[in-house]
Motif scaffolding. Structure first.
Motif, short mmCIF file in Angstrom:
data_model
loop_
_atom_site.label_atom_id
_atom_site.label_comp_id
_atom_site.label_asym_id
_atom_site.label_seq_id
_atom_site.Cartn_x
_atom_site.Cartn_y
_atom_site.Cartn_z
N THR A 268 -5.45 -9.08 -4.55
CA THR A 268 -6.12 -9.58 -3.35
C THR A 268 -5.69 -8.81 -2.11
OG1 THR A 268 -6.29 -11.80 -4.32
CG2 THR A 268 -6.50 -11.63 -1.92
N GLN A 269 -4.40 -8.57 -1.96
CA GLN A 269 -3.89 -7.80 -0.83
C GLN A 269 -4.47 -6.39 -0.81
OE1 GLN A 269 0.46 -8.29 -1.49
NE2 GLN A 269 0.52 -9.12 0.57
N THR A 270 -4.60 -5.80 -1.97
CA THR A 270 -5.11 -4.44 -2.07
C THR A 270 -6.56 -4.36 -1.65
OG1 THR A 270 -3.57 -3.95 -3.87
CG2 THR A 270 -5.48 -2.52 -3.66
N LEU A 271 -7.37 -5.29 -2.10
CA LEU A 271 -8.78 -5.30 -1.71
C LEU A 271 -8.94 -5.47 -0.20
CD1 LEU A 271 -10.39 -7.40 -4.60
CD2 LEU A 271 -10.27 -4.91 -4.34
N ALA A 272 -8.09 -6.27 0.40
CA ALA A 272 -8.14 -6.45 1.85
C ALA A 272 -7.83 -5.15 2.58
CB ALA A 272 -7.16 -7.54 2.28
N LEU A 273 -6.91 -4.37 2.06
CA LEU A 273 -6.57 -3.09 2.67
C LEU A 273 -7.75 -2.13 2.70
CD1 LEU A 273 -3.09 -2.15 1.12
CD2 LEU A 273 -3.58 -2.41 3.56
N LEU A 274 -8.59 -2.20 1.68
CA LEU A 274 -9.69 -1.24 1.53
C LEU A 274 -10.98 -1.70 2.19
CD1 LEU A 274 -9.17 -0.33 -2.25
CD2 LEU A 274 -8.41 0.98 -0.25
#
Length: 296
Positions: A268-274
């Motif tokens: 979830t954190q990774t998708l928010a970064l992108l």
């Protein structure tokens, strides 16, 4: 003009085939002296593996708006370093495993001395790949890969791992170990791809660093889960070795359910970064999903 929807499996398959060809052309032929060493190098590198690190290099290069040809050297270099690490990791003085990618480990197929030399030669060849391109940021790429490989990266993590066998590590100590052992090379893979471009924006580098740090941790947590739950045939290497060697893992530390929750949180954190990068980041999103949703 509308573009067809992005299909990660198609993108990944095309790039996996590409890096296999690049590696086959990069590695010395088996007929070149010393023939046995070159045959063993090709045995250790070709015909196996998910090529996640190469895919990261290609995906980051796309985000940095450079060409596949520019990204080839970065993808090959990181795969050669990864292969070197696996060859050495499987040796009796390290993790002592007879199976890798569903076939005998390099030292079992050949011998310990040959496997040792294979790892050394693959490491040297990785840096040759980067230098031979003459790319504007080749020196930066060499620095990134050297840092990720050495005592403050992958080799350092392996050293900590060997010293920690049979000990109960805290969560922070376990995370530090894997930031070195696994995360450093995953981060390098992304940065090498980005630095394949003529110029790379600092904002992009910062995002890729955060992305790869999340994914490096997620990759290790999933590995720990699979080691505890999957069989040897599925893994392509000996299952259950962490427990047999009394190693601290995220499963032994957190329990299976909490380890799975950590992977979901990192995804979830990774998708928010992108989110700010639009469709150009679709390959990176696909890699994140692949890493986090490997069946367990």
């Amino acid at each position: 003009m509308t573009h067809p929807p992005f299909v990660f499996d198609q993108w990944a398959n095309a790039h996996q085939q590409r890096i296999e060809q690049v590696l086959a052309q990069t590695l010395p032929a088996e007929t070149v002296l010393p023939e046995r060493l070159h045959a063993a190098m090709r045995y250790a590198v070709l015909g196996g593996g998910k090529r996640v690190r190469a895919l990261l290099s290609y995906a980051a290069a796309e985000l940095a708006e450079t060409t596949l040809e520019r990204a080839d050297a970065a993808a090959a270099a990181v795969e050669l370093i990864h292969a070197f690490s696996l060859v050495h990791d499987d040796m009796p003085c390290m993790d002592d495993d007879d199976l890798r990618r569903g076939k005998p480990s390099c030292h079992k197929q050949y011998d310990d001395a040959t496997a040792l030399l294979v790892g050394d030669a693959l490491q040297s060849l990785a840096f040759e790949c980067l230098v031979d391109t003459g790319a504007p940021q080749a020196l930066k790429q060499v620095q990134v890969l050297a840092n990720a490989t050495g005592s403050r990266g992958m080799c350092g993590g392996q050293s900590i791992d060997l010293q920690s066998t049979g000990k109960r590590l805290s969560r922070s100590a376990l995370e530090t170990m894997h930031q070195y052992k696994t995360g450093a090379l995953i981060e390098a893979a992304a940065l090498l791809g980005a630095f394949a471009a003529n110029e790379t924006a600092p904002q992009l580098i910062n995002t890729l660093m955060q992305y790869s740090q999340h994914m490096g941790l997620a990759f290790q947590v999933v590995d720990d889960i699979l080691d505890a739950t999957a069989d040897t045939q599925t893994l392509g290497k000996t299952a259950g070795k962490d427990a047999l060697q009394d190693k601290s893992t995220y499963v032994s530390l957190l329990g299976l359910d909490e380890a799975k929750s950590l992977v979901s949180h990192l995804h979830t954190q990774t998708l928010a970064l992108l989110a700010a990068f639009g469709a150009q980041a679709d390959p990176l999103r696909g890699i994140a999903r692949f890493i986090c949703e490997r069946p367990f």
